[in-house]
Design an enzyme around this catalytic site. Sequence first.
Site, short mmCIF file in Angstrom:
data_model
loop_
_atom_site.label_atom_id
_atom_site.label_comp_id
_atom_site.label_asym_id
_atom_site.label_seq_id
_atom_site.Cartn_x
_atom_site.Cartn_y
_atom_site.Cartn_z
N GLU A 249 2.00 -0.28 -4.73
CA GLU A 249 0.96 0.68 -5.11
C GLU A 249 1.68 2.02 -5.21
O GLU A 249 1.72 2.81 -4.27
CB GLU A 249 -0.17 0.76 -4.08
CG GLU A 249 -1.33 1.57 -4.64
CD GLU A 249 -2.04 2.45 -3.63
OE1 GLU A 249 -3.10 2.99 -3.97
OE2 GLU A 249 -1.54 2.64 -2.52
N ASP B 51 0.83 -1.20 0.00
CA ASP B 51 0.00 0.00 0.00
C ASP B 51 0.88 1.27 0.00
O ASP B 51 1.87 1.34 0.73
CB ASP B 51 -0.87 -0.03 1.26
CG ASP B 51 -1.97 1.01 1.23
OD1 ASP B 51 -2.82 0.94 0.33
OD2 ASP B 51 -1.99 1.88 2.13
C1 NOJ Z 1 -4.41 2.99 -0.89
C2 NOJ Z 1 -5.48 1.97 -0.76
O1 NOJ Z 1 -5.63 1.30 -1.96
C3 NOJ Z 1 -6.72 2.71 -0.32
O2 NOJ Z 1 -7.87 1.91 -0.39
C4 NOJ Z 1 -6.47 3.23 1.07
O3 NOJ Z 1 -7.58 4.00 1.49
C5 NOJ Z 1 -5.21 4.09 1.12
N1 NOJ Z 1 -4.12 3.52 0.40
C6 NOJ Z 1 -4.76 4.28 2.53
O4 NOJ Z 1 -4.25 3.06 3.03
#
Ligand code: NOJ
Length: 531
Positions: A270, A206
Site C-alpha cells: 500500500e 499496509d
Molecule cells: C491504511 C489502511 O488501508 C487504512 O484503512 C488504515 O486506517 C491505515 N492504513 C492505518 O493502518
Amino acid sequence: MTQPQYDPKQWWVGEVLYQAYPRSFMDSDGDGVGDLQGIIDRLDHLAGLGIRGLWLSPITVSPNADFGYDVADYYDVDPSLGTLRDLDALVTAAAARGIGVIMDLVPNHTSIEHPWFEASRSSRDHPKRDWYVWADPAPDGGPPNNWVSVFGGPAWTLDEPTGQYYLHNFLDMQPDLNWWNEEVREQFDRIFRYWFDSGVSGFRIDVAHMVIKDSDLRDNPPATDADSLMDQMRGQRQEFNSNRPEVHEVHRRWRELADSYDPPKVLIGETFVEKLEDLFPYFGAVGDELHLDFNIPFAHAPFDAAALADMIERTEGAMPAAGTPVWTGSNHDISRFPTRWADGDPDRARAALMMLLTLRGTTVLYEGDEIGMVDTAVPREELVDPVGIRFFPYAGRDPVRTPMQWANAPGGGFTTPEARPWLRFGDLTCNVADQDGDPDSMLSLTRDLIALRRTHPDLRTGAWMRLDAPADGLAYRRGDATIVLLNLGDAPATVAGIDGEILIGTRRARDGERVTGSITLAPAEGAVLKA
Ligand code: NOJ
C-alpha cells in the site's frame, strides 16, 4: 511490439485479485458482522468471477480502534471473525477453486494494546523500549518535532509515567514501530514465515512506504503550492516521516523472503503516495522490491480520458522490465469508482470497469465493484470510522464499507433478517442475486471481461500501447491484436482506421459486431476488439 517477459512463477501477473473487507463481506452467524465462515460460504461467487487471489483486510486480533489496522496479536485470528481453524478451512477451500488467500500485514504500527507496546511503555529501560519510536519532549515540554498524524493532530502523545512521547502516524491508539531496530525486522520475518508456512499466498502491506522514519526525527518543511493537496491541508510536506529512501532496503528484505518460496508469495505494497513520480522508486530498478505497488494517484485521477491516458502511460514508462503495474478503482479507504469516477451513472461505471480489466498487469477489485456498488451515505450518529467521526461532515470511510449487497431482502443476503448489520445497508436494489442471471448486468460484464482476460493472451500479458483517439476517447492496444476503445465523453465519438470484431462491448448487444473502417461509440461506451 515487444512483449514483456514475465517470470512464469509469478502467478498473479495478468490476473485479477479481489479485496474483501471481512466485516462487511458475509455474516455466517447472525451477529451483524462478517466473518471467515461467511467468506467460505461465498467462495463460489468469487470463483465464478474468475479471480486468482483474495486479499482480506486484517483478520488478526484487534481492539478495532481502526477496524483491524490496530493489531494486538499478529499470530491469531480476531475472535469476532473466526478462528485459525476457520482460516485453514478458507485457505483450503479457496485453493480448491484456484484462489490464493492474501492477508493484510500492518508493520508500521501496532495496537496500543499489543503486549509489545505494553512492555515498551512500562519503563525506559525495558528491552522492548526501542521497538517503538520514543523521544524526549521539546524544551517547552511539547512534542519532539512538528509531525502531524495522517488522521489529524500531532503525531506524538506524551506517556506521562516515563516522561517521553511516542510516535503515531495514525491514531494515538496505533503507536509506530521502530523499523531501525533489527529485532523488529526479525520479528516481522517470523510473522511472514508463520503465515506463508500455513498456506497463505501473500500479503498486502499496509502503509508500506511509511515504515521507516528519519532517524534524526527532523521537522517536516512547510508545504508549498508544489506539494500534494493533502500535504497542503496538513500544512507540511511529509518529508521526514514518510517515503524515506531507507524504506527500500526493507522492501528488498521482504521481497527476498517472499521469493524464497516456490511458487513465490506475492507482496502488494500500500504505497499510498499522492504524486505519481513518488511511486516510481518503489518499482525497484531491477524488480527487486515488492512485486506490486498500489497506484493511488491513478485511482484518484479524474475520469477524464487525457488524465487517465497520461497516468497509465507514465506508469507503464516507469516500470522495470517484467514489472507489473497494479490497477484499482476502489478500496476500503477511498470512494468507490462507480461513485467517484462515474457519479452513479451505470454506463460510465461499465466503461471504468472495462478499463480496469483490460490494462496490463494485475487488477484489484474491491467487494461490490462487480455489481457497481456506489458509496452509501451514513448519517453522523451511525458513523463508526474514527476518521469520519473526527472530520465530519467529511464522512470518512464508512460509506465504502457498508455490507456487500447479496440480495434485495431483509438482511441483504449478508446477515439474518433480524440482525442489525454493523453498518447500514446501501441500496439493496443493486445486488448479486438480481444481476446473476442477467447477461446485461455489471456482474455478467465483470465475469465475461475476466474470462476474456484469462483466456486471451493479448489481454493477459500483452504489452500496452497508447493509440491516438478523438477528444474524450481513451484507446490502447494490448499485445499484437487487441484494441480497447473507451468514449468517456458526453457525445458520440467515431474512431477511424479500425477493422475487426467486437469481443465484448459495454453495450452487450454489440458483442460479435464486425467493424470495417471505423466505429462510433455512444457516450460512456467501451469496446474490446480483435483487430
Ligand atoms: C491504511 C489502511 O488501508 C487504512 O484503512 C488504515 O486506517 C491505515 N492504513 C492505518 O493502518
